[in-house]
Scaffold this motif. Structure first.
Motif, PDB file in Angstrom:
ATOM      1  N   UNK A 202       0.878  -1.161   0.000  1.00 52.81           N
ATOM      2  CA  UNK A 202       0.000   0.000   0.000  1.00 52.81           C
ATOM      3  C   UNK A 202       0.917   1.213   0.000  1.00 52.81           C
ATOM      4  N   UNK A 203       0.356   2.418  -0.036  1.00 54.58           N
ATOM      5  CA  UNK A 203       1.216   3.594  -0.181  1.00 54.58           C
ATOM      6  C   UNK A 203       2.215   3.691   0.977  1.00 54.58           C
ATOM      7  N   UNK A 204       3.495   3.738   0.635  1.00 57.87           N
ATOM      8  CA  UNK A 204       4.525   3.868   1.659  1.00 57.87           C
ATOM      9  C   UNK A 204       4.896   2.579   2.362  1.00 57.87           C
ATOM     10  N   UNK A 205       4.330   1.459   1.945  1.00 51.67           N
ATOM     11  CA  UNK A 205       4.638   0.162   2.568  1.00 51.67           C
ATOM     12  C   UNK A 205       5.082  -0.799   1.463  1.00 51.67           C
ATOM     13  N   UNK A 206       6.359  -1.163   1.487  1.00 48.85           N
ATOM     14  CA  UNK A 206       6.953  -1.944   0.407  1.00 48.85           C
ATOM     15  C   UNK A 206       7.701  -3.147   0.972  1.00 48.85           C
ATOM     16  N   UNK A 207       7.468  -4.315   0.392  1.00 58.33           N
ATOM     17  CA  UNK A 207       8.247  -5.500   0.756  1.00 58.33           C
ATOM     18  C   UNK A 207       9.489  -5.550  -0.119  1.00 58.33           C
ATOM     19  N   UNK A 208      10.631  -5.859   0.488  1.00 56.77           N
ATOM     20  CA  UNK A 208      11.905  -5.935  -0.221  1.00 56.77           C
ATOM     21  C   UNK A 208      12.479  -7.322  -0.018  1.00 56.77           C
ATOM     22  N   UNK A 209      12.720  -8.010  -1.104  1.00 58.34           N
ATOM     23  CA  UNK A 209      13.329  -9.331  -1.005  1.00 58.34           C
ATOM     24  C   UNK A 209      14.852  -9.152  -0.876  1.00 58.34           C
ATOM     25  N   UNK A 210      15.371  -9.603   0.256  1.00 63.68           N
ATOM     26  CA  UNK A 210      16.808  -9.494   0.525  1.00 63.68           C
ATOM     27  C   UNK A 210      17.519 -10.832   0.382  1.00 63.68           C
ATOM     28  N   UNK A 211      16.793 -11.950   0.536  1.00 66.10           N
ATOM     29  CA  UNK A 211      17.442 -13.258   0.576  1.00 66.10           C
ATOM     30  C   UNK A 211      18.283 -13.386   1.842  1.00 66.10           C
ATOM     31  N   UNK A 212      19.402 -14.078   1.750  1.00 68.91           N
ATOM     32  CA  UNK A 212      20.279 -14.248   2.905  1.00 68.91           C
ATOM     33  C   UNK A 212      19.855 -15.420   3.761  1.00 68.91           C
ATOM     34  N   UNK A 213      19.356 -15.140   4.965  1.00 66.06           N
ATOM     35  CA  UNK A 213      18.937 -16.177   5.928  1.00 66.06           C
ATOM     36  C   UNK A 213      18.024 -17.226   5.269  1.00 66.06           C
ATOM     37  N   UNK A 214      17.119 -16.785   4.426  1.00 58.93           N
ATOM     38  CA  UNK A 214      16.298 -17.669   3.579  1.00 58.93           C
ATOM     39  C   UNK A 214      16.283 -17.091   2.168  1.00 58.93           C
ATOM     40  N   UNK A 215      16.080 -17.964   1.176  1.00 60.69           N
ATOM     41  CA  UNK A 215      16.114 -17.511  -0.224  1.00 60.69           C
ATOM     42  C   UNK A 215      15.105 -16.392  -0.467  1.00 60.69           C
ATOM     43  N   UNK A 216      13.932 -16.511   0.147  1.00 64.53           N
ATOM     44  CA  UNK A 216      12.900 -15.496  -0.032  1.00 64.53           C
ATOM     45  C   UNK A 216      12.892 -14.454   1.084  1.00 64.53           C
ATOM     46  N   UNK A 217      13.953 -14.379   1.850  1.00 63.39           N
ATOM     47  CA  UNK A 217      14.021 -13.476   3.007  1.00 63.39           C
ATOM     48  C   UNK A 217      13.611 -12.051   2.647  1.00 63.39           C
ATOM     49  N   UNK A 218      12.639 -11.516   3.386  1.00 62.64           N
ATOM     50  CA  UNK A 218      11.993 -10.247   3.037  1.00 62.64           C
ATOM     51  C   UNK A 218      12.030  -9.302   4.232  1.00 62.64           C
ATOM     52  N   UNK A 219      12.214  -8.008   3.965  1.00 62.10           N
ATOM     53  CA  UNK A 219      11.995  -6.986   4.991  1.00 62.10           C
ATOM     54  C   UNK A 219      10.897  -6.045   4.492  1.00 62.10           C
ATOM     55  N   UNK A 220      10.323  -5.284   5.427  1.00 63.36           N
ATOM     56  CA  UNK A 220       9.264  -4.337   5.061  1.00 63.36           C
ATOM     57  C   UNK A 220       9.800  -2.926   5.247  1.00 63.36           C
ATOM     58  N   UNK A 221       9.657  -2.102   4.212  1.00 64.74           N
ATOM     59  CA  UNK A 221      10.021  -0.683   4.310  1.00 64.74           C
ATOM     60  C   UNK A 221       8.760   0.129   4.524  1.00 64.74           C
ATOM     61  N   UNK A 222       8.792   0.957   5.575  1.00 66.58           N
ATOM     62  CA  UNK A 222       7.651   1.794   5.948  1.00 66.58           C
ATOM     63  C   UNK A 222       8.119   3.242   5.860  1.00 66.58           C
ATOM     64  N   UNK A 223       7.711   3.922   4.779  1.00 69.49           N
ATOM     65  CA  UNK A 223       8.247   5.260   4.496  1.00 69.49           C
ATOM     66  C   UNK A 223       7.877   6.266   5.584  1.00 69.49           C
ATOM     67  N   UNK A 224       6.664   6.135   6.167  1.00 71.73           N
ATOM     68  CA  UNK A 224       6.230   7.099   7.181  1.00 71.73           C
ATOM     69  C   UNK A 224       6.719   6.731   8.583  1.00 71.73           C
TER      70      UNK A 224
END
Ligand SMILES: [Zn+2]
Ligand SMILES: [Zn+2]
Length: 275
Positions: free
Chosen positions: A161-183
């Motif tokens: 949604x606006x300002x909320x983005x999932x980023x696939x980083x990999x590493x610990x797991x192949x699909x390892x994801x973090x969430x970026x919250x712009x606000x």
């Protein structure tokens, strides 16, 4: 039939008459089966001895964790976006009080999870709030309770949604994801990192591992890929995998210097350890 839950890692399995034969999450090299062997619980039994606690980390961000601690001590985060609430990561216990409170806050428009150690009872949460679950397709094989609510995504980023983005980083797991919250982070930007980016007791650095309990490091290229995935995003705060793991400021510099330190350490020739 109960949907059994692994006591060691907190993963819920598809409903079955008997306990699952084993837990693939725990027998994976990144987790472990305790010396006393595998054990199981059910949602009802878990709720009899546990409840959830809530803590506001900053306006619009509430941590939800189970007490006494269960499994890996997972903690979810309820993020209030302009479009509605997103649950980041998940926990094994969804009791009546938690359902009432989350509904009182407006329910959920979606659930997103960093990696399989936080899949927990995600199907129960999805059903209670009629919300889709966003998982990176790179970790598809680790879903122990398939469900129509699960939506696999592929690629490097997914805007929720606006300002909320999932980023696939990999590493610990192949699909390892973090969430970026712009606000988040008081408007300076925040990362919700699970243990894809692990906050360590010294908040001036973070670190990265293939397995935390078994102390298996990641390679330098894998950690450099995490850094490259995060580089385009602005953030100043990181909310980590547990209640007390927070980088309160300067998080962008913390990430950069931590990746440099990590890469230097694992690419060394052994002389540093002789000093
Ligand atoms: Zn397990
Ligand atoms: Zn993990």
């Amino acid at each position: 039939m109960p949907a059994f839950i692994c006591v060691t890692c907190g993963t819920q399995f598809a409903p079955s008459a008997k306990e699952p034969a084993y837990c693939p999450i725990c027998t994976d090299a990144r987790q472990f089966v305790p010396p006393a062997g595998q054990s199981w619980t059910t949602p009802d039994a878990l709720a009899r001895g546990h409840s959830n606690s809530f803590r506001q980390h900053e306006p619009g961000l509430i941590g939800i964790g189970t007490v006494p601690a269960f499994a890996i001590g997972q903690r979810a985060l309820l993020l209030a976006s302009d479009a509605g609430n997103v649950l980041w990561d998940c926990i094994s216990l969804l009791d009546d009080a938690t359902v009432a409170m989350v509904k009182g806050l407006g329910g959920l428009i979606g659930i997103a999870i960093s990696h399989p150690h936080y899949y927990a009872a995600m199907a129960d949460w999805a059903h209670a709030f009629d919300a889709p679950i966003h998982l990176h397709a790179g970790d598809r094989q680790w879903v122990m309770r398939p469900d129509p609510a699960i939506k696999f995504w592929d690629g490097d980023t997914l805007g929720l949604t606006r300002g909320v983005t999932l980023i696939r980083c990999g590493g610990h797991f192949a699909g390892g994801t973090v969430l970026h919250w712009a606000q988040g982070g008081g408007g300076r930007g925040a990362l919700l990192s699970g243990d894809i980016v692990q906050i360590i007791p010294d908040r001036k650095f973070v670190s990265f591992m293939r397995s935390y309990p078994n102390l298996i490091p990641l390679s330098a290229p894998a950690v450099e890929r995490v850094g490259a995935a995060l580089e385009p995003f602005a953030f100043d705060v990181i909310h980590g995998a547990w209640f007390d793991r927070i980088v309160p400021a300067d998080a962008k510099a913390v990430i950069r210097r931590s990746i440099a330190r990590y890469v230097t350490a694992v690419r060394g020739d052994g002389t540093a350890e002789l000093q």
